[in-house]
Design a protein around this motif. Structure first.
Motif, PDB file in Angstrom:
ATOM      1  N   THR A  10       0.829  -1.198   0.000  1.00 14.94           N
ATOM      2  CA  THR A  10       0.000   0.000   0.000  1.00 14.94           C
ATOM      3  C   THR A  10       0.867   1.253   0.000  1.00 14.94           C
ATOM      4  N   LEU A  11       0.226   2.382  -0.245  1.00 14.63           N
ATOM      5  CA  LEU A  11       0.918   3.658  -0.164  1.00 14.63           C
ATOM      6  C   LEU A  11       1.454   3.881   1.245  1.00 14.63           C
ATOM      7  N   ALA A  12       0.701   3.432   2.254  1.00 18.35           N
ATOM      8  CA  ALA A  12       1.150   3.559   3.643  1.00 18.35           C
ATOM      9  C   ALA A  12       2.430   2.756   3.874  1.00 18.35           C
ATOM     10  N   ASP A  13       2.539   1.593   3.237  1.00 16.27           N
ATOM     11  CA  ASP A  13       3.753   0.781   3.374  1.00 16.27           C
ATOM     12  C   ASP A  13       4.968   1.526   2.817  1.00 16.27           C
ATOM     13  N   VAL A  14       4.799   2.106   1.628  1.00 14.59           N
ATOM     14  CA  VAL A  14       5.894   2.853   1.010  1.00 14.59           C
ATOM     15  C   VAL A  14       6.282   4.029   1.896  1.00 14.59           C
ATOM     16  N   ALA A  15       5.281   4.755   2.379  1.00 15.75           N
ATOM     17  CA  ALA A  15       5.548   5.922   3.224  1.00 15.75           C
ATOM     18  C   ALA A  15       6.313   5.528   4.482  1.00 15.75           C
ATOM     19  N   ALA A  16       5.930   4.394   5.083  1.00 13.39           N
ATOM     20  CA  ALA A  16       6.584   3.953   6.319  1.00 13.39           C
ATOM     21  C   ALA A  16       8.050   3.587   6.070  1.00 13.39           C
ATOM     22  N   ILE A  17       8.315   2.966   4.939  1.00 13.99           N
ATOM     23  CA  ILE A  17       9.687   2.531   4.650  1.00 13.99           C
ATOM     24  C   ILE A  17      10.619   3.723   4.463  1.00 13.99           C
ATOM     25  N   ILE A  18      10.139   4.782   3.784  1.00 13.07           N
ATOM     26  CA  ILE A  18      11.026   5.923   3.536  1.00 13.07           C
ATOM     27  C   ILE A  18      10.882   7.012   4.600  1.00 13.07           C
ATOM     28  N   GLY A  19       9.964   6.805   5.555  1.00 14.87           N
ATOM     29  CA  GLY A  19       9.863   7.711   6.692  1.00 14.87           C
ATOM     30  C   GLY A  19       9.154   9.024   6.419  1.00 14.87           C
ATOM     31  N   VAL A  20       8.071   8.989   5.620  1.00 14.36           N
ATOM     32  CA  VAL A  20       7.274  10.192   5.354  1.00 14.36           C
ATOM     33  C   VAL A  20       5.808   9.839   5.545  1.00 14.36           C
ATOM     34  N   ASP A  21       4.935  10.851   5.532  1.00 13.04           N
ATOM     35  CA  ASP A  21       3.509  10.548   5.632  1.00 13.04           C
ATOM     36  C   ASP A  21       2.950  10.141   4.266  1.00 13.04           C
ATOM     37  N   LYS A  22       1.711   9.611   4.266  1.00  9.76           N
ATOM     38  CA  LYS A  22       1.101   9.103   3.030  1.00  9.76           C
ATOM     39  C   LYS A  22       0.946  10.187   1.983  1.00  9.76           C
ATOM     40  N   SER A  23       0.595  11.393   2.418  1.00  8.91           N
ATOM     41  CA  SER A  23       0.391  12.487   1.473  1.00  8.91           C
ATOM     42  C   SER A  23       1.689  12.817   0.735  1.00  8.91           C
ATOM     43  N   THR A  24       2.790  12.860   1.481  1.00  2.04           N
ATOM     44  CA  THR A  24       4.084  13.160   0.854  1.00  2.04           C
ATOM     45  C   THR A  24       4.503  12.050  -0.089  1.00  2.04           C
ATOM     46  N   ALA A  25       4.304  10.800   0.328  1.00  3.67           N
ATOM     47  CA  ALA A  25       4.652   9.668  -0.533  1.00  3.67           C
ATOM     48  C   ALA A  25       3.838   9.692  -1.815  1.00  3.67           C
ATOM     49  N   SER A  26       2.543   9.981  -1.690  1.00  8.95           N
ATOM     50  CA  SER A  26       1.671  10.035  -2.864  1.00  8.95           C
ATOM     51  C   SER A  26       2.126  11.120  -3.836  1.00  8.95           C
ATOM     52  N   LYS A  27       2.414  12.300  -3.300  1.00 10.14           N
ATOM     53  CA  LYS A  27       2.841  13.414  -4.143  1.00 10.14           C
ATOM     54  C   LYS A  27       4.184  13.114  -4.800  1.00 10.14           C
ATOM     55  N   THR A  28       5.104  12.493  -4.059  1.00 12.31           N
ATOM     56  CA  THR A  28       6.430  12.201  -4.601  1.00 12.31           C
ATOM     57  C   THR A  28       6.349  11.158  -5.710  1.00 12.31           C
ATOM     58  N   ILE A  29       5.544  10.114  -5.501  1.00 16.02           N
ATOM     59  CA  ILE A  29       5.366   9.090  -6.532  1.00 16.02           C
ATOM     60  C   ILE A  29       4.726   9.692  -7.775  1.00 16.02           C
ATOM     61  N   ARG A  30       3.707  10.540  -7.576  1.00 10.20           N
ATOM     62  CA  ARG A  30       3.022  11.140  -8.721  1.00 10.20           C
ATOM     63  C   ARG A  30       3.961  12.046  -9.511  1.00 10.20           C
ATOM     64  N   ARG A  31       4.709  12.897  -8.821  1.00 11.26           N
ATOM     65  CA  ARG A  31       5.613  13.821  -9.506  1.00 11.26           C
ATOM     66  C   ARG A  31       6.780  13.075 -10.163  1.00 11.26           C
ATOM     67  N   GLY A  32       7.299  12.052  -9.474  1.00  8.72           N
ATOM     68  CA  GLY A  32       8.390  11.276 -10.051  1.00  8.72           C
ATOM     69  C   GLY A  32       7.942  10.526 -11.293  1.00  8.72           C
ATOM     70  N   SER A  33       6.758   9.925 -11.236  1.00  5.81           N
ATOM     71  CA  SER A  33       6.221   9.209 -12.396  1.00  5.81           C
ATOM     72  C   SER A  33       5.991  10.161 -13.559  1.00  5.81           C
ATOM     73  N   GLU A  34       5.490  11.342 -13.260  1.00  2.84           N
ATOM     74  CA  GLU A  34       5.263  12.348 -14.303  1.00  2.84           C
ATOM     75  C   GLU A  34       6.582  12.757 -14.943  1.00  2.84           C
ATOM     76  N   ARG A  35       7.628  12.914 -14.113  1.00  3.06           N
ATOM     77  CA  ARG A  35       8.933  13.295 -14.651  1.00  3.06           C
ATOM     78  C   ARG A  35       9.478  12.222 -15.599  1.00  3.06           C
ATOM     79  N   ILE A  36       9.345  10.947 -15.220  1.00  5.44           N
ATOM     80  CA  ILE A  36       9.843   9.863 -16.060  1.00  5.44           C
ATOM     81  C   ILE A  36       9.094   9.828 -17.380  1.00  5.44           C
ATOM     82  N   LEU A  37       7.770  10.001 -17.326  1.00  7.13           N
ATOM     83  CA  LEU A  37       6.987  10.004 -18.560  1.00  7.13           C
ATOM     84  C   LEU A  37       7.354  11.187 -19.448  1.00  7.13           C
ATOM     85  N   GLU A  38       7.549  12.357 -18.848  1.00  7.38           N
ATOM     86  CA  GLU A  38       7.948  13.524 -19.635  1.00  7.38           C
ATOM     87  C   GLU A  38       9.298  13.288 -20.309  1.00  7.38           C
ATOM     88  N   TRP A  39      10.238  12.745 -19.526  1.00  8.72           N
ATOM     89  CA  TRP A  39      11.578  12.506 -20.059  1.00  8.72           C
ATOM     90  C   TRP A  39      11.548  11.473 -21.177  1.00  8.72           C
TER      91      TRP A  39
END
Length: 223
Positions: A183-212
């Motif tokens: 889950t998103l909560a699992d990812v957030a727990a592993i990297i030590g951030v809250d769910k909202s930050t993990a969600s935003k980081t995954i979304r922005r990172g995925s967008e960057r890869i697609l743009e590139w």
């Protein structure tokens, strides 16, 4: 930066090229369209090319026999065979593939893959060499295409460190799997951030890869 920086920029590219009608591997691979032929390593010698190769698919023995008995093959030694894969060392007379790359002083990267009369090969070159390879291939009668081009300089700045860490964890833990394995909560727990930050980081990172990947050099720098 000056022009010197772009001149030193390295490019990893994959080319797909139709093989000439009189090429032994083009002939054999067309006769066995479901087989995958892999040239694992090869070196030019005085009277041809010495190579190590494999054929993978449902007819490895028949494909291996076709290689062994082809008139252009001057030496053949089977090293391994099972129901799906055959490995052999062999020597052949024509050197067209090496002649393409010799024209621009580029060593081939292995494996070189051939399927149904079409060859794919990778090179890592500077921009000038990349353009020269295209020019050499343009001068031949066979069709070719550039399957992918990745600039090392461009790819290094695609993601921020946090985006790279977050996406790496998400991929490793199965967040992108179908069905999803974490889950998103699992990812957030592993990297030590809250769910909202993990969600935003995954979304922005995925967008960057697609743009590139889709836009390439026109993609903006990461925030």
């Amino acid at each position: 930066m000056t022009g010197d920086s772009s001149t030193a920029e390295m490019v990893s590219a994959r080319f797909r090229k139709e093989l000439v009608a009189d090429s032994w591997i083009g002939e054999i691979s067309s006769a066995f369209p479901q087989q995958r032929f892999e040239l694992l390593t090869a070196t030019p010698v005085a009277d041809g090319v010495l190579g190590l190769g494999a054929t993978v698919g449902t007819e490895p023995t028949a494909a291996g026999d076709a290689i062994r008995t082809h008139p252009d093959i001057t030496g053949y030694e089977e090293l391994h065979a099972d129901a799906e894969r055959l490995l052999a060392r062999f020597k052949w007379t024509e050197r067209k593939f090496f002649n393409y790359l010799r024209a621009v002083s580029v060593p081939p990267e292995f494996p070189v893959v051939v399927e149904n009369g079409v060859m794919e090969f990778d090179v890592t070159v500077d921009r000038d060499q990349f353009e020269r390879i295209g020019a050499v291939l343009e001068g031949r009668e066979q069709a070719y295409e550039v399957v992918s081009v990745v600039s090392a300089r461009e790819s290094a700045s695609v993601l921020t460190d946090r985006q790279r860490e977050c996406l790496s964890v998400a991929l490793r833990e199965g967040y992108f799997s179908v069905p999803r394995e974490c889950t998103l909560a699992d990812v957030a727990a592993i990297i030590g951030v809250d769910k909202s930050t993990a969600s935003k980081t995954i979304r922005r990172g995925s967008e960057r890869i697609l743009e590139w990947f889709l836009v390439g050099q026109n993609a903006p720098e990461p925030p």
